[in-house]
Design a protein around this motif. Structure first.
Motif, PDB file in Angstrom:
ATOM      1  N   ALA A   1       0.838  -1.190   0.000  1.00  0.00           N
ATOM      2  CA  ALA A   1       0.000   0.000   0.000  1.00  0.00           C
ATOM      3  C   ALA A   1       0.877   1.246   0.000  1.00  0.00           C
ATOM      4  O   ALA A   1       1.975   1.229   0.530  1.00  0.00           O
ATOM      5  CB  ALA A   1      -0.898   0.001   1.233  1.00  0.00           C
ATOM      6  N   PHE A   2       0.401   2.311  -0.652  1.00  0.00           N
ATOM      7  CA  PHE A   2       1.152   3.559  -0.602  1.00  0.00           C
ATOM      8  C   PHE A   2       0.247   4.692  -0.130  1.00  0.00           C
ATOM      9  O   PHE A   2      -0.964   4.673  -0.366  1.00  0.00           O
ATOM     10  CB  PHE A   2       1.795   3.886  -1.950  1.00  0.00           C
ATOM     11  CG  PHE A   2       0.842   3.818  -3.099  1.00  0.00           C
ATOM     12  CD1 PHE A   2       0.146   4.940  -3.502  1.00  0.00           C
ATOM     13  CD2 PHE A   2       0.642   2.611  -3.776  1.00  0.00           C
ATOM     14  CE1 PHE A   2      -0.735   4.871  -4.547  1.00  0.00           C
ATOM     15  CE2 PHE A   2      -0.253   2.538  -4.827  1.00  0.00           C
ATOM     16  CZ  PHE A   2      -0.957   3.673  -5.214  1.00  0.00           C
ATOM     17  N   GLN A   3       0.874   5.654   0.528  1.00  0.00           N
ATOM     18  CA  GLN A   3       0.102   6.736   1.139  1.00  0.00           C
ATOM     19  C   GLN A   3      -0.337   7.742   0.083  1.00  0.00           C
ATOM     20  O   GLN A   3       0.442   8.139  -0.766  1.00  0.00           O
ATOM     21  CB  GLN A   3       0.959   7.407   2.218  1.00  0.00           C
ATOM     22  CG  GLN A   3       0.181   8.446   2.993  1.00  0.00           C
ATOM     23  CD  GLN A   3       0.983   9.012   4.142  1.00  0.00           C
ATOM     24  OE1 GLN A   3       2.003   8.452   4.544  1.00  0.00           O
ATOM     25  NE2 GLN A   3       0.533  10.136   4.671  1.00  0.00           N
ATOM     26  N   VAL A   4      -1.612   8.163   0.135  1.00  0.00           N
ATOM     27  CA  VAL A   4      -2.102   9.161  -0.813  1.00  0.00           C
ATOM     28  C   VAL A   4      -2.530  10.450  -0.121  1.00  0.00           C
ATOM     29  O   VAL A   4      -2.587  11.499  -0.749  1.00  0.00           O
ATOM     30  CB  VAL A   4      -3.293   8.636  -1.645  1.00  0.00           C
ATOM     31  CG1 VAL A   4      -2.828   7.581  -2.637  1.00  0.00           C
ATOM     32  CG2 VAL A   4      -4.394   8.092  -0.760  1.00  0.00           C
ATOM     33  N   ALA A   5      -2.845  10.364   1.161  1.00  0.00           N
ATOM     34  CA  ALA A   5      -3.294  11.550   1.879  1.00  0.00           C
ATOM     35  C   ALA A   5      -3.139  11.279   3.364  1.00  0.00           C
ATOM     36  O   ALA A   5      -2.732  10.178   3.766  1.00  0.00           O
ATOM     37  CB  ALA A   5      -4.758  11.842   1.563  1.00  0.00           C
ATOM     38  N   SER A   6      -3.450  12.292   4.191  1.00  0.00           N
ATOM     39  CA  SER A   6      -3.486  12.027   5.623  1.00  0.00           C
ATOM     40  C   SER A   6      -4.642  12.805   6.233  1.00  0.00           C
ATOM     41  O   SER A   6      -5.090  13.815   5.687  1.00  0.00           O
ATOM     42  CB  SER A   6      -2.152  12.359   6.285  1.00  0.00           C
ATOM     43  OG  SER A   6      -2.023  13.749   6.429  1.00  0.00           O
TER      44      SER A   6
ATOM     45  N   ARG B   1      -5.797  14.165  10.009  1.00  0.00           N
ATOM     46  CA  ARG B   1      -5.375  14.384  11.399  1.00  0.00           C
ATOM     47  C   ARG B   1      -4.115  13.597  11.742  1.00  0.00           C
ATOM     48  O   ARG B   1      -4.024  12.963  12.792  1.00  0.00           O
ATOM     49  CB  ARG B   1      -6.490  13.987  12.356  1.00  0.00           C
ATOM     50  CG  ARG B   1      -7.693  14.869  12.189  1.00  0.00           C
ATOM     51  CD  ARG B   1      -8.551  14.776  13.396  1.00  0.00           C
ATOM     52  NE  ARG B   1      -9.697  15.654  13.280  1.00  0.00           N
ATOM     53  CZ  ARG B   1     -10.640  15.745  14.193  1.00  0.00           C
ATOM     54  NH1 ARG B   1     -10.552  15.026  15.295  1.00  0.00           N
ATOM     55  NH2 ARG B   1     -11.648  16.539  14.029  1.00  0.00           N
ATOM     56  N   GLY B   2      -3.184  13.604  10.803  1.00  0.00           N
ATOM     57  CA  GLY B   2      -1.916  12.923  11.030  1.00  0.00           C
ATOM     58  C   GLY B   2      -1.956  11.435  10.800  1.00  0.00           C
ATOM     59  O   GLY B   2      -0.939  10.752  10.934  1.00  0.00           O
ATOM     60  N   ILE B   3      -3.127  10.891  10.450  1.00  0.00           N
ATOM     61  CA  ILE B   3      -3.242   9.449  10.205  1.00  0.00           C
ATOM     62  C   ILE B   3      -3.071   9.206   8.705  1.00  0.00           C
ATOM     63  O   ILE B   3      -3.806   9.778   7.892  1.00  0.00           O
ATOM     64  CB  ILE B   3      -4.617   8.926  10.657  1.00  0.00           C
ATOM     65  CG1 ILE B   3      -4.790   9.142  12.156  1.00  0.00           C
ATOM     66  CG2 ILE B   3      -4.793   7.454  10.307  1.00  0.00           C
ATOM     67  CD1 ILE B   3      -6.230   9.134  12.596  1.00  0.00           C
TER      68      ILE B   3
ATOM     69  N   SER C   1      -3.543   3.816  10.901  1.00  0.00           N
ATOM     70  CA  SER C   1      -3.647   4.090   9.469  1.00  0.00           C
ATOM     71  C   SER C   1      -5.006   3.652   8.954  1.00  0.00           C
ATOM     72  O   SER C   1      -5.715   2.892   9.604  1.00  0.00           O
ATOM     73  CB  SER C   1      -2.562   3.321   8.712  1.00  0.00           C
ATOM     74  OG  SER C   1      -2.821   1.929   8.771  1.00  0.00           O
ATOM     75  N   VAL C   2      -5.358   4.177   7.763  1.00  0.00           N
ATOM     76  CA  VAL C   2      -6.545   3.711   7.058  1.00  0.00           C
ATOM     77  C   VAL C   2      -6.064   3.245   5.687  1.00  0.00           C
ATOM     78  O   VAL C   2      -5.351   3.976   4.999  1.00  0.00           O
ATOM     79  CB  VAL C   2      -7.586   4.833   6.893  1.00  0.00           C
ATOM     80  CG1 VAL C   2      -8.763   4.365   6.052  1.00  0.00           C
ATOM     81  CG2 VAL C   2      -8.072   5.321   8.250  1.00  0.00           C
ATOM     82  N   THR C   3      -6.396   2.024   5.311  1.00  0.00           N
ATOM     83  CA  THR C   3      -5.972   1.502   4.008  1.00  0.00           C
ATOM     84  C   THR C   3      -7.189   1.059   3.211  1.00  0.00           C
ATOM     85  O   THR C   3      -8.034   0.331   3.727  1.00  0.00           O
ATOM     86  CB  THR C   3      -5.008   0.300   4.196  1.00  0.00           C
ATOM     87  OG1 THR C   3      -3.944   0.690   5.050  1.00  0.00           O
ATOM     88  CG2 THR C   3      -4.433  -0.143   2.857  1.00  0.00           C
TER      89      THR C   3
END
Ligand SMILES: [Zn+2]
Length: 393
Positions: A16-21, A23-25, A101-103
């Motif tokens: 998985a790769f991060q696309v946004a955040s 509240r810091g999550i 995290s949220v995935t």
């Protein structure tokens, strides 16, 4: 779509790769989702075409290529799943929970909630927040459909109708009491009030597994791969979560001193590497605590010592490789020690009492100690930990 399984899945993070955040999550997208997106666009686009045909709509009144409308529904669906997840996250944060995290994945969203709200009532409401939000979103989309200006083209109103229906299904499906799906969490929270967390989890996980097998069987027989995959995820999630709850319940009742390896002296910080290596090998440890005039200051790791060429080991000291200490008190409960290990990833924790080293705690200590404690609990009887008798005055 069976979406939004709040399973703690470490394997899923790798792809998985991060696309946004939020509240810091970090909000991540799993690669499986990108692979399935064109497929979903084709399937959803096909539904647009068939519905238009059934309604006797001429192709020129369609309102654009069906594939693009299908893609729009697919993207809209995953955005809806994200909104569903964020509802859980917001409630969890408000009631003292912690979210890592949220995935977004092929089977839906996964919120990695590292610390659940303490009260069962809050866990029930946290689980309820997702489906309620999905059903609310569905209602909003139906209202938008009613308010949509009259148009001769088919696709825009059908798009709203389709997305509204999917959100309604998303909300209702998640209420199925298949732990660890939302409905299962609600059930667990309600049962926990009466029978305690461990038994409630065991009962809910069993019911979850029954549903999982049912989903898998129906999915396979009806060639619904998504449903079958959801069955597998629920089964694994129910299994791993009930084990984690059991582990936590045992560790919370144990104190660090019952599991640690007693040790009152570390390596002095000016010990030559050569000597440290002999000690590490003699004790068969991957790390040893370092002390300076008997005060613990950190530890040294076997790998760092081995990385130094043999010829230089007698001239250099362990102080060069000092890592700052992560400490724990002998009276602390073992679960908070384990959490500290997971967060800071130290090779070992130093157990200190009034600033003096009394022991070390690592993964092996926990496993070995846990087995002993479980056996002792079955036999019954408690004893004062032996290190207190052996401790130098
Ligand atoms: Zn949910």
């Amino acid at each position: 779509m069976g979406l939004a399984l709040e399973v703690v899945m470490h394997g899923g993070k790798r792809w998985a790769f991060q696309v946004a955040s939020f509240r810091g999550i970090p909000i991540r997208i799993h690669v499986s989702l990108l692979l399935v997106l064109p497929l979903l666009a084709v399937v959803f686009g096909g539904v647009f075409r068939q519905s238009a045909q059934a309604a006797g709509i001429q192709p020129e009144l369609m309102g654009g290529p069906v594939f693009l409308w299908g893609l729009g529904v697919a993207v809209g669906l995953f955005a809806s799943v994200l909104v569903h997840e964020l509802a859980h996250v917001l409630y969890a944060l408000r009631t003292g929970g912690e979210v890592r995290s949220v995935t977004l994945m092929i089977v839906g969203g996964v919120s990695e909630i590292s610390e659940m709200p303490r009260r069962h009532r809050d866990e029930v409401l946290m689980a309820l927040a997702g489906p309620v939000t999905s059903i609310g979103l569905s209602a909003l989309l139906f209202v938008a459909l009613v308010l949509l200006p009259q148009t001769r083209s088919f696709a825009p109103p059908f798009f709203l109708f389709y997305l509204a229906s999917l959100n309604l299904i998303l909300g209702l499906f998640n209420l199925v009491p298949a732990f660890p799906m939302d409905g299962g969490r609600i059930l667990r929270g309600l049962l926990a009030e009466r029978m305690g967390l461990v038994r409630a989890t065991r009962v809910s996980a069993f019911i979850g597994k029954v549903f999982a097998v049912l989903f898998l069987a129906v999915g396979l027989f009806s060639f619904n791969i998504m449903l079958a995959a959801i069955g597998v995820f629920i089964f694994m999630g129910a299994d791993s979560e009930s084990r984690q709850v059991l582990l936590r319940s045992v560790l919370e009742k144990l104190q660090v001193e019952q599991l640690m390896t007693p040790r009152f002296h570390g390596l002095e910080a000016d010990t030559p590497l050569e000597e440290a290596l002999v000690q590490l090998r003699h004790e068969r440890r991957l790390a040893l605590p370092l002390t300076q005039e008997d005060r613990p200051i950190g530890w040294v790791v076997l790998g760092d010592v081995l990385a130094v060429p043999e010829a230089q080991r007698s001239g250099r000291t362990v102080r060069e490789f000092l890592k700052p200490a992560v400490t724990v008190a002998p009276g602390e409960d073992a679960w908070s020690a384990v959490r500290r290990m997971v967060e800071a990833q130290p090779p070992l924790l130093l157990v200190l009492e009034q600033g003096r080293l009394v022991g070390t705690l690592d993964g092996n200590d926990i496993n070995a100690g846990l087995a002993v404690q479980l056996a002792r609990a079955q036999r019954g009887g408690e004893r004062s930990p032996r290190w207190r008798q052996e401790r130098p005055a």
